[in-house]
Motif scaffolding. Structure first.
Motif, PDB file in Angstrom:
ATOM      1  N   ILE A 170       0.835  -1.207   0.000  1.00  0.00           N
ATOM      2  CA  ILE A 170       0.000   0.000   0.000  1.00  0.00           C
ATOM      3  C   ILE A 170       0.868   1.254   0.000  1.00  0.00           C
ATOM      4  N   LEU A 171       1.906   1.278   0.850  1.00  0.00           N
ATOM      5  CA  LEU A 171       2.804   2.435   0.904  1.00  0.00           C
ATOM      6  C   LEU A 171       3.489   2.658  -0.439  1.00  0.00           C
ATOM      7  N   PHE A 172       3.932   1.572  -1.056  1.00  0.00           N
ATOM      8  CA  PHE A 172       4.589   1.692  -2.360  1.00  0.00           C
ATOM      9  C   PHE A 172       3.630   2.269  -3.396  1.00  0.00           C
ATOM     10  N   ASN A 173       2.404   1.750  -3.434  1.00  0.00           N
ATOM     11  CA  ASN A 173       1.430   2.229  -4.418  1.00  0.00           C
ATOM     12  C   ASN A 173       1.059   3.695  -4.185  1.00  0.00           C
ATOM     13  N   ALA A 226       2.894   6.031  -2.605  1.00  0.00           N
ATOM     14  CA  ALA A 226       4.043   6.879  -2.936  1.00  0.00           C
ATOM     15  C   ALA A 226       4.246   6.972  -4.447  1.00  0.00           C
ATOM     16  N   ASN A 227       4.109   5.853  -5.132  1.00  0.00           N
ATOM     17  CA  ASN A 227       4.280   5.836  -6.585  1.00  0.00           C
ATOM     18  C   ASN A 227       3.206   6.683  -7.271  1.00  0.00           C
ATOM     19  N   TYR A 228       1.964   6.572  -6.785  1.00  0.00           N
ATOM     20  CA  TYR A 228       0.878   7.359  -7.362  1.00  0.00           C
ATOM     21  C   TYR A 228       1.066   8.846  -7.075  1.00  0.00           C
ATOM     22  N   SER A 229       1.578   9.162  -5.877  1.00  0.00           N
ATOM     23  CA  SER A 229       1.832  10.563  -5.526  1.00  0.00           C
ATOM     24  C   SER A 229       2.879  11.173  -6.446  1.00  0.00           C
ATOM     25  N   VAL A 230       3.922  10.401  -6.742  1.00  0.00           N
ATOM     26  CA  VAL A 230       4.958  10.882  -7.663  1.00  0.00           C
ATOM     27  C   VAL A 230       4.354  11.164  -9.033  1.00  0.00           C
ATOM     28  N   LYS A 231       3.527  10.233  -9.532  1.00  0.00           N
ATOM     29  CA  LYS A 231       2.918  10.426 -10.855  1.00  0.00           C
ATOM     30  C   LYS A 231       1.971  11.625 -10.861  1.00  0.00           C
ATOM     31  N   THR A 232       1.231  11.812  -9.754  1.00  0.00           N
ATOM     32  CA  THR A 232       0.303  12.943  -9.671  1.00  0.00           C
ATOM     33  C   THR A 232       1.054  14.266  -9.718  1.00  0.00           C
ATOM     34  N   ILE A 233       2.158  14.349  -8.968  1.00  0.00           N
ATOM     35  CA  ILE A 233       2.948  15.587  -8.958  1.00  0.00           C
ATOM     36  C   ILE A 233       3.598  15.808 -10.319  1.00  0.00           C
ATOM     37  N   GLU A 234       4.060  14.727 -10.944  1.00  0.00           N
ATOM     38  CA  GLU A 234       4.661  14.850 -12.272  1.00  0.00           C
ATOM     39  C   GLU A 234       3.676  15.449 -13.278  1.00  0.00           C
ATOM     40  N   GLN A 235       2.407  15.057 -13.160  1.00  0.00           N
ATOM     41  CA  GLN A 235       1.391  15.571 -14.077  1.00  0.00           C
ATOM     42  C   GLN A 235       1.127  17.058 -13.866  1.00  0.00           C
ATOM     43  N   ARG A 236       1.425  17.566 -12.665  1.00  0.00           N
ATOM     44  CA  ARG A 236       1.159  18.973 -12.370  1.00  0.00           C
ATOM     45  C   ARG A 236       2.330  19.882 -12.743  1.00  0.00           C
ATOM     46  N   VAL A 237       3.466  19.294 -13.092  1.00  0.00           N
ATOM     47  CA  VAL A 237       4.623  20.101 -13.490  1.00  0.00           C
ATOM     48  C   VAL A 237       4.420  20.596 -14.918  1.00  0.00           C
ATOM     49  N   ASP A 238       4.575  21.879 -15.129  1.00  0.00           N
ATOM     50  CA  ASP A 238       4.505  22.433 -16.477  1.00  0.00           C
ATOM     51  C   ASP A 238       5.198  23.789 -16.505  1.00  0.00           C
ATOM     52  N   LYS A 258      13.129   8.983  -3.552  1.00  0.00           N
ATOM     53  CA  LYS A 258      14.051   8.398  -2.572  1.00  0.00           C
ATOM     54  C   LYS A 258      13.287   7.616  -1.516  1.00  0.00           C
ATOM     55  N   ILE A 259      12.156   8.183  -1.067  1.00  0.00           N
ATOM     56  CA  ILE A 259      11.316   7.472  -0.090  1.00  0.00           C
ATOM     57  C   ILE A 259      10.835   6.155  -0.682  1.00  0.00           C
ATOM     58  N   LEU A 260      10.492   6.187  -1.971  1.00  0.00           N
ATOM     59  CA  LEU A 260      10.026   4.985  -2.659  1.00  0.00           C
ATOM     60  C   LEU A 260      11.111   3.905  -2.660  1.00  0.00           C
ATOM     61  N   LYS A 261      12.348   4.307  -2.927  1.00  0.00           N
ATOM     62  CA  LYS A 261      13.453   3.348  -2.928  1.00  0.00           C
ATOM     63  C   LYS A 261      13.674   2.748  -1.543  1.00  0.00           C
ATOM     64  N   VAL A 262      13.544   3.588  -0.502  1.00  0.00           N
ATOM     65  CA  VAL A 262      13.710   3.093   0.872  1.00  0.00           C
ATOM     66  C   VAL A 262      12.611   2.092   1.207  1.00  0.00           C
ATOM     67  N   ILE A 263      11.369   2.424   0.801  1.00  0.00           N
ATOM     68  CA  ILE A 263      10.241   1.526   1.070  1.00  0.00           C
ATOM     69  C   ILE A 263      10.466   0.178   0.390  1.00  0.00           C
ATOM     70  N   VAL A 264      10.912   0.207  -0.861  1.00  0.00           N
ATOM     71  CA  VAL A 264      11.138  -1.039  -1.605  1.00  0.00           C
ATOM     72  C   VAL A 264      12.262  -1.854  -0.963  1.00  0.00           C
ATOM     73  N   SER A 265      13.385  -1.194  -0.655  1.00  0.00           N
ATOM     74  CA  SER A 265      14.532  -1.902  -0.075  1.00  0.00           C
ATOM     75  C   SER A 265      14.197  -2.480   1.296  1.00  0.00           C
ATOM     76  N   LEU A 266      13.629  -1.617   2.162  1.00  0.00           N
ATOM     77  CA  LEU A 266      13.266  -2.074   3.496  1.00  0.00           C
ATOM     78  C   LEU A 266      12.184  -3.144   3.427  1.00  0.00           C
ATOM     79  N   GLY A 267      11.215  -2.936   2.532  1.00  0.00           N
ATOM     80  CA  GLY A 267      10.116  -3.889   2.405  1.00  0.00           C
ATOM     81  C   GLY A 267      10.580  -5.263   1.971  1.00  0.00           C
ATOM     82  N   LEU A 268      11.453  -5.300   0.958  1.00  0.00           N
ATOM     83  CA  LEU A 268      11.948  -6.591   0.482  1.00  0.00           C
ATOM     84  C   LEU A 268      12.717  -7.315   1.581  1.00  0.00           C
ATOM     85  N   GLY A 269      13.496  -6.548   2.361  1.00  0.00           N
ATOM     86  CA  GLY A 269      14.240  -7.157   3.466  1.00  0.00           C
ATOM     87  C   GLY A 269      13.322  -7.736   4.523  1.00  0.00           C
ATOM     88  N   LEU A 270      12.304  -6.949   4.941  1.00  0.00           N
ATOM     89  CA  LEU A 270      11.372  -7.427   5.965  1.00  0.00           C
ATOM     90  C   LEU A 270      10.558  -8.614   5.484  1.00  0.00           C
TER      91      LEU A 270
END
Length: 303
Positions: free
Chosen positions: A44-47, A49-61, A172-184
């Motif tokens: 859930i955290l990964f999804n 965070a990933n969706y938040s990144v895409k949403t912000i990317e869409q607002r950049v212009d 960066k938060i996304l990478k931490v979530i993925v790395s920590l998540g895979l380890g746990l």
């Protein structure tokens, strides 16, 4: 092939093993619940965070404000020229009149602003071209091309809303979530396999004479394995049911608040997403339990 009577007998034996050693079964189910909860929360955290990144990317212009009184034909020529840039994804045109109507709609409840606009003889807003780049890293170059191009003389000002710092932070938060998540997940998956392995090993040891008799009378290997596999399925089913109940508050209370904060609906917050998550958890639990079961049977029954 198993007939229906043999299948029912296997299920009944597996259920009997599951309830007879209830303390061991509870320990195995609890460890699996912890593993599944960690898996679900990290997913859930990964999804989110990933969706938040895409949403912000869409607002950049890049907002390109054209000089007042510039003919619309000239603005459309500039728009076509910008669309020819290989770094540009799309260019949208907002006329001064459309910008004024949108401004009034957004401030409809503010009488002070509306009154001030009514006192102005002419439209104070400018025609605008909104430029979206294909990639985030292309925005500085696109902004430079726009401000220094052949049409720079027709531009009043350029507003570059750079959210790359926020996006980089989220990435960066996304990478931490993925790395920590895979380890746990790896650690708790190993613990779950070990706990269920030992639980099934004790069950097999307690039934070693019965198993030996079944082998002597010609029972197939899968008929012997069947009750233990049925027992492992009950571990998976119990853990999945409890975990899915623990996830209900997240899907009914937490995710709607996140959706409200982001300002757009999360695709992971609906009933279908919840059902898919439960199915994923059950599949993960089945994989863990079946692996531990087959290892235990192979090692201690030597089939």
């Amino acid at each position: 092939m198993l007939d229906s009577i043999s299948f029912i007998r296997i299920i009944k034996t597996g259920f009997s093993n599951f309830t007879r050693n209830w303390l061991l079964s509870a320990a195995a189910v609890m460890v699996m619940i912890i593993t599944l909860v960690i898996f679900a929360i990290l997913a859930i955290l990964f999804n989110v965070a990933n969706y938040s990144v895409k949403t912000i990317e869409q607002r950049v212009d890049i907002s390109v404000y054209m000089k007042k009184g510039l003919a619309e034909d000239r603005i459309l020529d500039i728009k076509r020229a910008l669309e020819g840039d290989p770094l540009v994804k799309e260019v949208s045109y907002i006329s001064a009149q459309a910008a004024l109507e949108d401004f009034k709609a957004r401030h409809r409840g503010n009488n002070q602003i509306i009154s001030a606009l009514n006192e102005v003889d002419e439209n104070p807003l400018l025609s605008t071209l909104r430029v979206k780049a294909k990639n985030l890293e292309d925005y500085p170059k696109v902004a430079e091309n726009v401000s220094s191009g052949a049409y720079a003389a027709f531009i009043e000002k350029l507003n570059y809303n750079d959210n790359r710092a926020v996006i980089d932070r989220l990435a960066k938060i996304l990478k931490v979530i993925v790395s920590l998540g895979l380890g746990l997940v790896a650690i708790f998956s190993a613990i779950a396999i070990l706990v269920m392995f030992n639980t099934l090993r004790l069950t097999i040891y307690n039934r070693r004479e019965e198993v030996e008799i079944m082998r002597l009378v010609g029972a197939t290997n899968w008929y012997i394995r069947g009750p233990f596999l049925a027992e492992s399925v009950m571990y998976s089913l119990s853990a999945t049911i409890i975990t899915s109940l623990l996830l209900v508050p997240i899907y009914t209370r937490v995710l709607p608040k996140i959706t409200e904060f982001i300002g757009s609906s999360l695709p992971q917050s609906g009933l279908l997403a919840y059902a898919l998550m439960v199915l994923s958890l059950f599949f993960s639990a089945m994989v863990l339990s079946v692996i531990s079961t087959l290892l235990a049977i192979r090692k201690y029954l030597r089939i």
